[in-house]
Design a protein around this motif. Structure first.
Motif, PDB file in Angstrom:
ATOM      1  N   PRO A 197       0.836  -1.209   0.000  1.00 57.32           N
ATOM      2  CA  PRO A 197       0.000   0.000   0.000  1.00 57.32           C
ATOM      3  C   PRO A 197       0.870   1.259   0.000  1.00 57.32           C
ATOM      4  CG  PRO A 197      -0.796  -1.584   1.620  1.00 57.32           C
ATOM      5  CD  PRO A 197       0.533  -2.092   1.144  1.00 57.32           C
ATOM      6  N   ALA A 198       0.496   2.233  -0.816  1.00 59.42           N
ATOM      7  CA  ALA A 198       1.246   3.485  -0.913  1.00 59.42           C
ATOM      8  C   ALA A 198       0.295   4.660  -0.748  1.00 59.42           C
ATOM      9  CB  ALA A 198       1.979   3.578  -2.253  1.00 59.42           C
ATOM     10  N   ARG A 199       0.724   5.621   0.006  1.00 59.05           N
ATOM     11  CA  ARG A 199      -0.093   6.819   0.265  1.00 59.05           C
ATOM     12  C   ARG A 199      -0.264   7.625  -1.014  1.00 59.05           C
ATOM     13  NH1 ARG A 199       0.612  12.179   1.826  1.00 59.05           N
ATOM     14  NH2 ARG A 199      -0.756  12.939   3.497  1.00 59.05           N
ATOM     15  N   GLY A 200      -1.431   8.216  -1.189  1.00 62.94           N
ATOM     16  CA  GLY A 200      -1.693   9.063  -2.351  1.00 62.94           C
ATOM     17  C   GLY A 200      -0.972  10.393  -2.249  1.00 62.94           C
ATOM     18  N   ASP A 201      -0.894  11.089  -3.364  1.00 61.14           N
ATOM     19  CA  ASP A 201      -0.201  12.377  -3.399  1.00 61.14           C
ATOM     20  C   ASP A 201      -1.018  13.469  -2.721  1.00 61.14           C
ATOM     21  OD1 ASP A 201       1.977  11.380  -4.763  1.00 61.14           O
ATOM     22  OD2 ASP A 201       1.139  11.839  -6.745  1.00 61.14           O
ATOM     23  N   ASP A 202      -0.311  14.427  -2.115  1.00 59.36           N
ATOM     24  CA  ASP A 202      -0.962  15.630  -1.587  1.00 59.36           C
ATOM     25  C   ASP A 202      -1.278  16.572  -2.746  1.00 59.36           C
ATOM     26  OD1 ASP A 202      -0.653  14.707   1.011  1.00 59.36           O
ATOM     27  OD2 ASP A 202       1.265  15.724   1.289  1.00 59.36           O
TER      28      ASP A 202
ATOM     29  N   ASP B 114     -10.035  18.514  -8.896  1.00 61.67           N
ATOM     30  CA  ASP B 114      -9.860  17.303  -9.690  1.00 61.67           C
ATOM     31  C   ASP B 114      -8.809  16.455  -8.983  1.00 61.67           C
ATOM     32  OD1 ASP B 114     -11.674  17.991 -11.672  1.00 61.67           O
ATOM     33  OD2 ASP B 114     -10.182  19.143 -12.789  1.00 61.67           O
ATOM     34  N   HIS B 115      -9.175  15.261  -8.606  1.00 57.02           N
ATOM     35  CA  HIS B 115      -8.208  14.400  -7.927  1.00 57.02           C
ATOM     36  C   HIS B 115      -8.417  12.956  -8.347  1.00 57.02           C
ATOM     37  CE1 HIS B 115     -10.673  12.850  -4.247  1.00 57.02           C
ATOM     38  NE2 HIS B 115     -11.441  12.986  -5.299  1.00 57.02           N
ATOM     39  N   LEU B 116      -7.467  12.111  -7.986  1.00 57.16           N
ATOM     40  CA  LEU B 116      -7.550  10.688  -8.320  1.00 57.16           C
ATOM     41  C   LEU B 116      -8.329   9.951  -7.242  1.00 57.16           C
ATOM     42  CD1 LEU B 116      -3.892  10.011  -9.536  1.00 57.16           C
ATOM     43  CD2 LEU B 116      -5.953  10.050 -10.956  1.00 57.16           C
TER      44      LEU B 116
ATOM     45  N   ALA C 282      -6.205   9.495  -4.140  1.00 53.56           N
ATOM     46  CA  ALA C 282      -6.387   8.200  -3.494  1.00 53.56           C
ATOM     47  C   ALA C 282      -5.069   7.443  -3.455  1.00 53.56           C
ATOM     48  CB  ALA C 282      -7.445   7.394  -4.235  1.00 53.56           C
ATOM     49  N   GLY C 283      -4.921   6.592  -2.448  1.00 55.56           N
ATOM     50  CA  GLY C 283      -3.713   5.790  -2.340  1.00 55.56           C
ATOM     51  C   GLY C 283      -3.698   4.652  -3.353  1.00 55.56           C
ATOM     52  N   ILE C 284      -2.566   3.943  -3.400  1.00 56.46           N
ATOM     53  CA  ILE C 284      -2.383   2.810  -4.312  1.00 56.46           C
ATOM     54  C   ILE C 284      -2.361   1.528  -3.490  1.00 56.46           C
ATOM     55  CG2 ILE C 284      -0.857   1.783  -6.040  1.00 56.46           C
ATOM     56  CD1 ILE C 284       0.233   4.593  -6.572  1.00 56.46           C
ATOM     57  N   ASN C 285      -2.956   0.495  -4.038  1.00 58.51           N
ATOM     58  CA  ASN C 285      -3.000  -0.816  -3.369  1.00 58.51           C
ATOM     59  C   ASN C 285      -3.619  -0.731  -1.974  1.00 58.51           C
ATOM     60  OD1 ASN C 285      -1.631  -1.957  -5.584  1.00 58.51           O
ATOM     61  ND2 ASN C 285       0.365  -1.521  -4.672  1.00 58.51           N
ATOM     62  N   GLY C 286      -4.630   0.114  -1.855  1.00 60.17           N
ATOM     63  CA  GLY C 286      -5.315   0.244  -0.572  1.00 60.17           C
ATOM     64  C   GLY C 286      -4.680   1.228   0.385  1.00 60.17           C
ATOM     65  N   GLY C 287      -3.666   1.969  -0.070  1.00 59.50           N
ATOM     66  CA  GLY C 287      -3.033   2.967   0.789  1.00 59.50           C
ATOM     67  C   GLY C 287      -3.958   4.144   1.056  1.00 59.50           C
ATOM     68  N   ILE C 288      -3.653   4.892   2.118  1.00 57.89           N
ATOM     69  CA  ILE C 288      -4.507   6.031   2.476  1.00 57.89           C
ATOM     70  C   ILE C 288      -4.341   7.159   1.466  1.00 57.89           C
ATOM     71  CG2 ILE C 288      -4.426   5.476   4.933  1.00 57.89           C
ATOM     72  CD1 ILE C 288      -2.425   7.761   5.279  1.00 57.89           C
TER      73      ILE C 288
END
Length: 374
Positions: A114-119, A142-144, A241-247
């Motif tokens: 899991p990786a945290r999403g970008d600010d 606009d965000h992911l 949004a995070g990657i692989n379930g990350g916050i």
């Protein structure tokens, strides 16, 4: 005894930049991962020790005067930065040069973890009074967001990722590179699956296999009373949004306040200017002042001077951390000399001149009065 300048191959008056460049060059040559000679380890430790001393002004000064023994006698650690071992070249160059890399760090993050999403950052503009009293404001960004069709897997519904044939599912491959230092064999991230060990052969049509998609989002934001130009707000987990379930990352809102044509702000105080007549300045008066809370009556003491101030307590900007506490409204007095007066006023000013000066006004003065106030 070791000569640190000789070890790095620099002169005794070398600049820090010259020392840094010399260390970078020598570290490439003598790092044990690169140079397999028996003496590489000891030479690399000497390089680190020399660099550490010569880049520190206090240590360098002591070394220049008293040598290596002088450093120990002065209580400095003379073991060097690599006394307990050393990491790969990326680690060393990151610590010494703030991110200058050699390539191929051995410390890799698991791409499936899991990786945290970008600010994200959003700049908004407020009117002066909006910043003073605060408001609820709807913003759009606009965000992911995690793709709802595939729940972030990137694969079409019913499909599953397949093992990467390039790396056999390990996510890494062995690569040999020819350089001026010789042939280097490295374990690098698989270029086909980007380290995941699997590939998506039937991607999700909504996110095109990315697992996230860009969407517009509306957020109701409470802007607190007292924000100033350049103030920042952080909204937790409102970024990508995070990657692989990350916050998710955070959203940072940067406030830009339009300047007021009437008020000038200084901290939690506001300043305005009020022009009064000489008669008001001499006799005092009660005047109406426009404040952030509406019109207020203010008493001017007799004899008030040009440039003096009158303060209205509690009529300034709310304290951001304690909105119930407000600053002052500071009224700066300007005594304005009239340029057009009536004949009656002209006679009174002439009489006033005679009283204050102690003699009748000369004809030249009268003529100047007529010329100015005609």
């Amino acid at each position: 005894m070791s000569d640190y300048y000789e070890i790095l191959g620099v002169s005794r008056n070398a600049s820090k930049e010259e020392i840094k460049n010399a260390f970078r060059k020598m570290a490439r040559k003598w790092h044990p991962d690169v140079n397999k000679s028996p003496e590489a380890e000891s030479k690399f430790k000497e390089l680190g020790k020399a660099y550490e001393v010569l880049m520190d002004d206090e240590k360098r000064s002591t070394y220049d005067r008293f040598g290596e023994d002088g450093l120990a006698n002065a209580g400095f650690n003379t073991q060097g930065p690599f006394a307990g071992g050393f990491g790969d070249l990326d680690e060393i160059f990151n610590s010494f040069f703030g991110g200058f890399g050699f390539g191929g760090s051995s410390r890799r993050q698991d791409p499936n973890a899991p990786a945290r999403g970008d600010d994200l950052r959003l700049d908004i503009e407020l009117e002066f009074e909006e910043a003073v009293f605060g408001l609820n404001k709807e913003i759009k960004i606009d965000h992911l967001e995690t793709c709802k069709s595939c729940n972030g897997t990137g694969a079409k519904t019913g499909a599953k990722p397949e093992m990467c044939k390039t790396c056999g599912g390990s996510g890494r491959i062995q690569q040999t590179t020819r350089t001026v230092l010789g042939h280097f064999t490295q374990i690098v991230t698989c270029p086909h699956c980007h380290g995941k060990g699997s590939v998506i052969t039937d991607p999700c049509p909504d996110c095109h296999g990315e697992g996230r998609k860009t969407v517009e989002k509306k957020i109701e934001v409470k802007i607190p009373a007292g924000v100033d130009n350049g103030s920042k707000m952080r909204l937790s987990h409102e970024g990508d949004a995070g990657i692989n379930g990350g916050i998710a990352g955070d959203l940072y809102i940067v406030i830009h306040v339009k300047p007021s044509l009437y008020y000038k702000r200084d901290g939690i105080n506001v300043f305005t200017k009020l022009d009064i007549t000489p008669a008001q300045a001499v006799l005092g008066d009660t005047v109406t002042v426009k404040t952030l809370d509406g019109d207020k009556e203010v008493s001017l003491p007799a004899g008030i001077q040009h440039g003096e101030v009158v303060k209205i307590r509690g009529a300034g900007i709310p304290n951001l951390s304690k909105p119930s506490v407000r600053g002052e409204h500071v009224v700066v007095i300007g005594v304005k000399t009239p340029t057009h007066i009536s004949n009656e006023e002209k006679m009174l000013y002439q009489k006033l001149y005679e009283i204050q000066i102690g003699r009748k006004a000369k004809e030249s003065v009268k003529e100047r009065i007529k010329g100015v106030f005609k």
